[in-house]
Design an enzyme around this catalytic site. Structure first.
Site, PDB file in Angstrom:
ATOM      1  NE  ARG A 133      -3.997  -2.838   1.493  1.00  0.00           N
ATOM      2  CZ  ARG A 133      -4.558  -3.501   2.216  1.00  0.00           C
ATOM      3  NH1 ARG A 133      -4.272  -3.618   3.834  1.00  0.00           N
ATOM      4  NH2 ARG A 133      -5.265  -4.639   2.496  1.00  0.00           N
ATOM      5  CD  GLU A 180      -0.411  -2.874  -3.704  1.00  0.00           C
ATOM      6  OE1 GLU A 180      -0.109  -3.449  -2.714  1.00  0.00           O
ATOM      7  OE2 GLU A 180       0.185  -3.413  -4.844  1.00  0.00           O
TER       8      GLU A 180
HETATM    9  N1  CAA Z   1      -0.378  -7.793   9.644  1.00  0.00           N
HETATM   10  C1  CAA Z   1       0.114  -8.680  10.350  1.00  0.00           C
HETATM   11  N2  CAA Z   1      -1.524  -9.410  10.819  1.00  0.00           N
HETATM   12  C2  CAA Z   1      -2.527  -8.824  10.605  1.00  0.00           C
HETATM   13  C3  CAA Z   1      -2.545  -7.296   9.817  1.00  0.00           C
HETATM   14  C4  CAA Z   1      -1.584  -7.059   9.918  1.00  0.00           C
HETATM   15  N3  CAA Z   1      -1.666  -5.653   8.599  1.00  0.00           N
HETATM   16  N4  CAA Z   1      -4.150  -7.606   9.849  1.00  0.00           N
HETATM   17  C5  CAA Z   1      -4.572  -8.517   9.285  1.00  0.00           C
HETATM   18  N5  CAA Z   1      -3.762  -9.302  10.960  1.00  0.00           N
HETATM   19  C6  CAA Z   1      -4.273 -10.070  11.401  1.00  0.00           C
HETATM   20  C7  CAA Z   1      -5.017 -10.143  12.518  1.00  0.00           C
HETATM   21  O1  CAA Z   1      -4.130  -9.607  13.490  1.00  0.00           O
HETATM   22  C8  CAA Z   1      -5.754 -11.392  12.923  1.00  0.00           C
HETATM   23  O2  CAA Z   1      -5.517 -11.952  13.367  1.00  0.00           O
HETATM   24  P1  CAA Z   1      -5.546 -13.595  14.311  1.00  0.00           P
HETATM   25  O3  CAA Z   1      -5.836 -14.918  13.710  1.00  0.00           O
HETATM   26  O4  CAA Z   1      -4.573 -13.849  15.563  1.00  0.00           O
HETATM   27  O5  CAA Z   1      -6.875 -13.119  15.323  1.00  0.00           O
HETATM   28  C9  CAA Z   1      -6.023 -11.890  11.225  1.00  0.00           C
HETATM   29  O6  CAA Z   1      -5.143 -11.447  10.689  1.00  0.00           O
HETATM   30  C10 CAA Z   1      -8.117 -11.249  11.083  1.00  0.00           C
HETATM   31  O7  CAA Z   1      -7.796 -10.257  10.585  1.00  0.00           O
HETATM   32  P2  CAA Z   1      -9.235  -9.181  10.743  1.00  0.00           P
HETATM   33  O8  CAA Z   1      -9.983 -10.008  11.685  1.00  0.00           O
HETATM   34  O9  CAA Z   1      -8.893  -8.169  10.823  1.00  0.00           O
HETATM   35  O10 CAA Z   1      -9.200  -9.227   9.403  1.00  0.00           O
HETATM   36  P3  CAA Z   1     -10.665  -9.606   8.262  1.00  0.00           P
HETATM   37  O11 CAA Z   1     -11.073 -11.184   7.171  1.00  0.00           O
HETATM   38  O12 CAA Z   1     -11.303  -9.623   8.648  1.00  0.00           O
HETATM   39  O13 CAA Z   1      -9.921  -9.133   7.056  1.00  0.00           O
HETATM   40  C11 CAA Z   1      -9.620  -6.764   5.658  1.00  0.00           C
HETATM   41  C12 CAA Z   1      -9.458  -7.826   7.540  1.00  0.00           C
HETATM   42  C13 CAA Z   1      -8.504  -5.580   6.279  1.00  0.00           C
HETATM   43  C14 CAA Z   1     -10.984  -6.004   5.414  1.00  0.00           C
HETATM   44  C15 CAA Z   1      -8.724  -7.977   4.789  1.00  0.00           C
HETATM   45  O14 CAA Z   1      -9.616  -8.958   4.233  1.00  0.00           O
HETATM   46  C16 CAA Z   1      -8.081  -6.639   3.599  1.00  0.00           C
HETATM   47  O15 CAA Z   1      -6.988  -6.555   3.737  1.00  0.00           O
HETATM   48  N6  CAA Z   1      -8.619  -7.187   2.587  1.00  0.00           N
HETATM   49  C17 CAA Z   1      -8.288  -6.601   1.317  1.00  0.00           C
HETATM   50  C18 CAA Z   1      -7.380  -7.338   0.730  1.00  0.00           C
HETATM   51  C19 CAA Z   1      -6.534  -6.876  -0.413  1.00  0.00           C
HETATM   52  O16 CAA Z   1      -5.853  -5.784  -0.339  1.00  0.00           O
HETATM   53  N7  CAA Z   1      -6.788  -7.412  -1.812  1.00  0.00           N
HETATM   54  C20 CAA Z   1      -5.545  -6.988  -2.810  1.00  0.00           C
HETATM   55  C21 CAA Z   1      -4.615  -8.486  -3.224  1.00  0.00           C
HETATM   56  S1  CAA Z   1      -3.292  -7.706  -4.409  1.00  0.00           S
HETATM   57  C22 CAA Z   1      -4.073  -6.457  -5.343  1.00  0.00           C
HETATM   58  O17 CAA Z   1      -4.629  -6.021  -5.434  1.00  0.00           O
HETATM   59  C23 CAA Z   1      -3.203  -5.947  -7.015  1.00  0.00           C
HETATM   60  C24 CAA Z   1      -2.674  -7.633  -7.281  1.00  0.00           C
HETATM   61  O18 CAA Z   1      -1.475  -7.194  -8.102  1.00  0.00           O
HETATM   62  C25 CAA Z   1      -3.176  -8.827  -7.790  1.00  0.00           C
END
Ligand code: CAA
Length: 399
Positions: free
Chosen positions: A261, A381
């Site tokens: 990001r 992302e």
């Molecule tokens: N660092 C470390 N751990 C993290 C974290 C971080 N930044 N964020 C969350 N976690 C951990 C949490 O602590 C939690 O841990 P436990 O298992 O110990 O409880 C676990 O991960 C789950 O966290 P959440 O409950 O917050 O997870 P969620 O399912 O509610 O999802 C979200 C949160 C922020 C919506 C996440 O799913 C997300 O970022 N979604 C977007 C995905 C994304 O960016 N996709 C883009 C793909 S890449 C792209 O687009 C480009 C390409 O080239 C393909």
């Protein structure tokens, strides 16, 4: 006069923190190298690749020679040995000339090289990173699936252990660099009973049987950067290519995206700057009501808003990068930077078209490309809505 803090309380000696906004010599060197390349080489190619949708392989090779495919990779693994601040500055400069190249470099560096460098073993680093840092081997990040975008934990791709390897089956979507990549950081479910804790991350060699690019998307913008659908069909990955431990995949993805990001935020700053620079030039040349339109307050206000947005977005971006360099958590800060820079880029591109009037809506000027390119920064992302979720989690105490 007493010095006061933000809430009006008199500063004590121990409250005083210093903040150095000067770039160091290495950071300036990285930025200036990228700026020269962007201006002298990339700008012209950007127009052509936007028109033809061609992947600029020769540009990627030249960036590799300049060290820009491995800006933050230590020299030990063949990189340029700069820091994340330098990396953000490089992505910004490249994106001023060509946002698609910014995407190629950012996905390759932050999403594919970093997880091996930052989370892999020395053996994995030795095997993969040097080639990636030179740009000879391109990387991609296979997280998104047809039914798992913002809800990244809803993965369907399966990885089943078979002796000393895993067998992967599934479909990945919108994979930047997918058609060119030889290394793919790939996520798959190893234990379906454990939800996000049942996901694992693998370093996939895309020459393995079972890797197939099944579609390349026809997109609104960033035409030179290709986004592909990938089919994984009985693809065998050696256990030695497991990144971290089984079940660590979701955290690998999130930690990787914390850095990714920053790259996209820098790209947004670059697009915003291009929009402002072109608007300034046009406003100085175009006359209306007896003089250059730059003399009219209606135009000046737009230029001023763009300039503030760009500076604020860059400060947020470099703060996140500096935290990453210091080895400190930057989840909240990189989400803030990405959110603000993406929305700033979109605002700047919209206003740049307005400044250009009817000409801005034609392909004769570059501002319509900036508008198309800026839009993706609010989506990939993690959408702007996802960034707000991440930030709000810190505000309401979920983190
Ligand atoms: N660092 C470390 N751990 C993290 C974290 C971080 N930044 N964020 C969350 N976690 C951990 C949490 O602590 C939690 O841990 P436990 O298992 O110990 O409880 C676990 O991960 C789950 O966290 P959440 O409950 O917050 O997870 P969620 O399912 O509610 O999802 C979200 C949160 C922020 C919506 C996440 O799913 C997300 O970022 N979604 C977007 C995905 C994304 O960016 N996709 C883009 C793909 S890449 C792209 O687009 C480009 C390409 O080239 C393909």
């Amino acid at each position: 006069m007493p010095r006061l803090n933000a809430s009006g309380r008199q500063l004590r000696k121990e409250d005083r923190i210093t903040m150095d906004l000067e770039l160091n010599q290495a950071q300036r060197q990285a930025r200036d190298t990228a700026r020269r390349f962007a201006r002298d080489r990339l700008a012209a190619v950007a127009i052509e690749t936007d028109r033809t949708h061609r992947y600029p392989a020769e540009i990627v090779a030249e960036l590799g020679e300049l060290g820009m495919m491995g800006v933050f990779v230590p020299e030990r693994w063949g990189g340029a040995g700069f820091d994340n601040v330098s990396y953000a500055l490089v992505v910004e400069e490249l994106s001023v000339a060509c946002a698609a190249t910014g995407t190629i470099v950012s996905a390759h560096s932050s999403l594919a090289t970093w997880p091996i460098l930052g989370l892999g073993t020395d053996t994995q680093r030795d095997r993969f990173v040097a080639k990636m840092a030179s740009g000879k081997s391109i990387g991609c990040f296979c997280l998104t699936e047809p039914q798992a975008g913002s809800d990244a934990a809803a993965q369907k791709t399966r990885a089943v252990r078979d002796g000393d390897s895993y067998v992967l089956n599934g479909t990945k979507n919108f994979i930047t660099n997918g058609p060119q990549a030889s290394v793919a950081i790939t996520f798959a479910v190893t234990d379906p009973s454990k939800g996000h804790r049942g996901l694992s991350a693998f370093i996939v060699d895309t020459s393995s049987p079972g890797w197939q690019v099944t579609r390349t998307e026809d997109k609104m913008g960033i035409h030179g950067a290709h986004s592909a659908q990938i089919s994984l069909s009985d693809l065998r990955v050696p256990r030695a290519n497991l990144l971290c431990e089984e079940g660590d995949g979701f955290k690998v993805a999130m930690k990787t995206l914390d850095g990714g990001r920053i790259g996209i935020a820098a790209q947004g700053v670059g697009i915003g700057r291009a929009a402002l620079e072109d608007s300034l030039k046009y406003a100085g040349e175009r006359t209306a009501f007896g003089g250059p339109i730059a003399r009219h307050q209606a135009i000046q206000f737009k230029l001023a808003d763009m300039a503030v947005d760009i500076d604020a977005a860059r400060l947020l971006t470099l703060r996140a990068a500096a935290l990453k360099d210091a080895g400190m958590p930057c989840t909240r800060e990189s989400a803030m930077a990405k959110l603000f820079a993406a929305e700033s880029a979109m605002r700047a591109a919209t206003q740049a078209i307005q400044v250009h009037g009817g000409y801005g809506y034609t392909k004769e000027f570059k501002v319509e490309r900036y508008f198309r390119d800026a839009k993706i920064t609010e989506i990939y992302e993690g959408t702007s809505e996802v960034q707000r979720i991440v930030i709000a989690n810190y505000l309401v105490g979920n983190r």
